[in-house]
Write an enzyme that holds these catalytic residues in place. Structure first.
Site, mmCIF file in Angstrom:
data_model
loop_
_atom_site.group_PDB
_atom_site.id
_atom_site.type_symbol
_atom_site.label_atom_id
_atom_site.label_comp_id
_atom_site.label_asym_id
_atom_site.label_seq_id
_atom_site.Cartn_x
_atom_site.Cartn_y
_atom_site.Cartn_z
ATOM 1 N N ASP A 1 -5.334 -10.941 -4.600
ATOM 2 C CA ASP A 1 -6.004 -12.175 -4.196
ATOM 3 C C ASP A 1 -6.698 -12.827 -5.385
ATOM 4 O O ASP A 1 -6.896 -12.215 -6.442
ATOM 5 C CB ASP A 1 -7.004 -11.883 -3.078
ATOM 6 C CG ASP A 1 -7.113 -13.022 -2.072
ATOM 7 O OD1 ASP A 1 -6.756 -14.161 -2.426
ATOM 8 O OD2 ASP A 1 -7.559 -12.772 -0.933
ATOM 9 N N ASP B 1 -3.890 -18.905 4.266
ATOM 10 C CA ASP B 1 -4.723 -18.064 5.126
ATOM 11 C C ASP B 1 -4.646 -18.500 6.587
ATOM 12 O O ASP B 1 -5.186 -17.822 7.463
ATOM 13 C CB ASP B 1 -6.185 -18.118 4.671
ATOM 14 C CG ASP B 1 -6.443 -17.256 3.445
ATOM 15 O OD1 ASP B 1 -5.611 -16.381 3.148
ATOM 16 O OD2 ASP B 1 -7.470 -17.469 2.778
#
Length: 717
Positions: free
Chosen positions: A453, A519
């Site tokens: 990430d 997301d």
């Protein structure tokens, strides 16, 4: 061909691949100009190429330069070009307008390497340009400081490709977190359309592919020229139409002030640029990118494992019993990879602390991760782990011990974002620490996959203690870190996740195995996100998960068929607390995963087709096998259709002479709304028609409620 200036300068080089021609004009002693980038011109002789060059040479015009400037791969103000220059820089205000002279040319049939110098400005230049086997233009440039004493401040290096005057419309993408890659199109008018990214990463708002095309081009029609920059840091991409010359598209790294200072003998190499041409609309443009990626030696070859990711199931609440139960249910529905998300390392009970402390938290995992990993592996699944190595929380042991390892400008830290700062990976000790921690985890544990990430933008990012701008060197350090980890652990797969889809480009894809597109698992939003991410990437590289009925990010509620049918085509995963799902929901989910496994050989190798339907409420897309014997299409109702009877759907890309059996595909063969009007072909036996009829006449669209979909399966007879 290898020639000095003179012989080479009288020649024209014609590169051809996969239906594309690139013609470079090397006449004269300047940098090469692009005479043609587009449809294949056939096997032209040198005489024919010379006649072509004469045919497209613009005459002199009153009020302009005595000689019309050619648009070279690196546009130069010194030639009279009034647009954006390719090379910008100076030596304390001098040598700011270079003019290069051709030194040598090497050509091998698929690529050209060109060397040139500006002896007045004491600069050297190397240009590389060619066509990939899929027909992509691939090019980059290197500039060298040939002065023996004085440094050269490089401000920018951009390469350009001209497009025809017929390209009168522009399409690029924009977006934000949870709304990545939204299309925008507008006229290609006079002036400069400039997109800059200053966030230190590709960005959810990146243009992705800046496309110029003929009027009203779509997925299946029109001629288009698209440009992508393979760089994961700051960048510029532009389209420019001047009254004095041909329109161009251009791109390069965006360098911050003083970021690249070339001392005597030093050089800078810009990122690769990729240009895609198609006379079959955006699908043809995408096919070249997809074919290029699939031909890479490191492209994933085995079936993409179905992922169960824990984030939306447990968030930071890591409990071994809960997670092992979740793994049990995941294995039952058909998951093949279990990924433990954020929250496993020291001090990480929320997003305010712990980043940088990459040790398994002994208070949560007294026996380490071994009990969970052993359980997951015993179920036949691979194990994956979430990391965010480039970031650090100020509330962490690492930040307290090494504040000098934080990217900072002028003795102050940038403003916190998401309670994070950026770790300066160009600092040798910081780089060594992160490499050691990740290597230690991968060595101790049976980890097949890292979800990597990158949640904080690199804004106001400088090296301590002086504060010099750091985005360029930080990007290179990240590449080096990924390359070293892959060298030490060659079977490791890595996902590029950047607060969702914030780092999606071909440079990061050289080092990773898929991207996390967003997301947002809301299926309605993902219809758009997945569709436009596919402009560059084939489906198997795009993580697409089935979330809970109520979306974590939008609050919308969708039926499982809409959620699963939307995710089906990509690298499928589950982002759902299966311990809260009913037995019937898990049974239906199992059917969807079984269907995906049956189809992924097609979905992840075939040609992607997106359909231009006149009703904006009805979206359709599909994948067709390269031998055109099988296809799967999805028809989605994303809003209330304009007409009560939604009309017909034409299915492009099929073999017109092949007869197909078309059936609705279970479990997406019935959807709410269909009971009001089901076409005659919607039966288990389906219909049998040739490809010509399916493409030119089509099939009646069933009546669907908004935010519902159905699947169609075609097999040759």
């Amino acid at each position: 061909m290898k020639s000095p200036t003179g012989a080479a300068a009288e020649r024209l080089i014609h590169l051809r691949a996969a239906g594309v021609s690139l013609v470079l004009d090397l006449r004269g002693d300047g940098l090469p100009a692009v005479l043609h980038w587009g449809a294949d011109l056939g096997d032209l002789t040198q005489e024919e190429l010379s006649q072509l060059a004469d045919a497209v040479t613009m005459p002199n015009m009153p009020g302009f330069a005595d000689a019309v400037p050619r648009v070279s791969l690196l546009p130069e103000h010194g030639t009279g070009w009034p647009g954006q220059p390719g090379l910008t820089g100076h030596r304390q205000g001098a040598d700011w307008s270079p003019l290069f002279t051709l030194d040598s040319v090497e050509a091998d049939g698929s690529s050209v390497q060109i060397r040139a110098t500006d002896r007045t400005a004491r600069l050297g230049l190397a240009l590389e340009a060619g066509l990939t086997p899929s027909g992509l233009v691939q090019m980059r440039a290197t500039v060298r400081n040939d002065d023996s004493v004085r440094p050269y401040t490089l401000d920018g290096l951009m390469l350009a490709l001209p497009v025809p005057d017929a390209a009168t419309e522009l399409l690029d993408l924009t977006g934000r977190w949870c709304r990545e890659r939204a299309p925008q199109r507008h006229p290609f008018n006079a002036g400069t359309w400039l997109r800059e990214t200053r966030s230190g990463r590709t960005g959810p708002d990146a243009a992705l592919v800046l496309t110029a095309g003929t009027p009203d081009f779509g997925f299946g029609h029109g001629e288009v020229w698209g440009l992508h920059i393979a760089w994961s840091g700051n960048h510029r991409i532009l389209a420019e139409r001047l009254p004095t010359g041909r329109p161009v598209v251009a791109a390069g790294e965006l360098l911050l002030p003083g970021e690249v200072l070339l001392h005597p003998g030093e050089q800078y190499t810009g990122p690769w640029l990729y240009g895609s041409h198609s006379d079959q609309g955006l699908d043809g443009l995408s096919a070249r990118f997809h074919d290029h990626l699939r031909a890479r030696p490191g492209h994933p070859r085995r079936p993409r494992p179905v992922v169960l990711n824990t984030w939306e199931a447990v968030y930071f609440d890591h409990d071994l019993d809960k997670l092992t139960h979740l793994a049990d249910l995941g294995a039952q529905v058909g998951a093949e990879r279990f990924v433990l998300d954020d929250g496993w390392f020291r001090h990480r009970r929320d997003d305010r602390a712990g980043l940088g402390d990459w040790y398994v938290d002994e208070t949560v995992w007294p026996s380490g991760l071994h009990p969970l990993i052993d359980h997951v592996r015993a179920l036949g699944m691979e194990f994956g782990l979430w990391v965010e190595p480039e970031m650090v929380n100020p509330d962490s042991d690492l930040a307290r011990a090494h504040p000098e390892w934080i990217l900072a400008t002028g003795g102050r830290n940038p403003a916190d974002r998401r309670h994070q700062q950026v770790l300066d990976l160009t600092h040798p000790e910081a780089y060594a620490y992160i490499l050691e921690r990740l290597d230690a985890l991968l060595t101790e544990y049976d980890i097949a996959y890292l979800k990597w990430d990158h949640n904080r933008e690199l804004v106001d990012a400088g090296h301590s203690p002086g504060g010099e701008p750091a985005v360029h060197t930080q990007t290179l350090a990240v590449y080096a870190l990924l390359d070293e980890l892959r060298a030490r652990h060659p079977d490791l797969e890595i996902e590029s996740c950047s607060s969702g889809g914030g780092r999606v480009d071909l440079a990061i894809l050289e080092r990773t195995d898929r991207v996390w597109a967003s997301d947002c698992n809301d299926a309605l939003e993902r219809q758009t996100i997945n569709r436009w991410t596919g402009l560059l990437l084939p489906p198997e590289l795009v993580g697409s998960h089935i979330g809970a009925a109520r979306s974590h990010t939008t609050g919308r509620t969708h039926d499982l068929a809409f959620r699963a049918g939307t995710a089906l085509f990509g690298h499928l995963g589950i982002e759902w607390d299966l311990t809260r799902a009913s037995e019937s929901e898990r049974a239906e989910l199992t059917r969807w995963i079984t269907l995906h496994k049956q189809l992924r050989h097609l979905l992840h190798t075939g040609r992607v087709v997106r359909i231009d339907h006149p009703d904006p409420a009805l979206w359709a897309h599909g994948v067709i096998s390269h031998d055109q014997t099988e296809a799967v299409f999805a028809l989605a109702s994303v809003a209330t259709p304009v007409a009560a009877h939604p009309g017909t759907l034409r299915l492009p890309g099929l073999d017109p002479d092949t007869t197909y059996c078309l059936r609705p595909l279970s479990p997406a063969d019935q959807a709410p709304g269909m009971e009001r009007g089901t076409p005659a072909w919607c039966t288990k036996d389906g219909i049998t028609l040739p490809g010509s009829a399916l493409e030119h006449v089509g099939i009646q669209i069933p009546i669907l409620h908004p935010e519902q979909l159905m699947l169609l399966h075609l097999t040759s007879r």
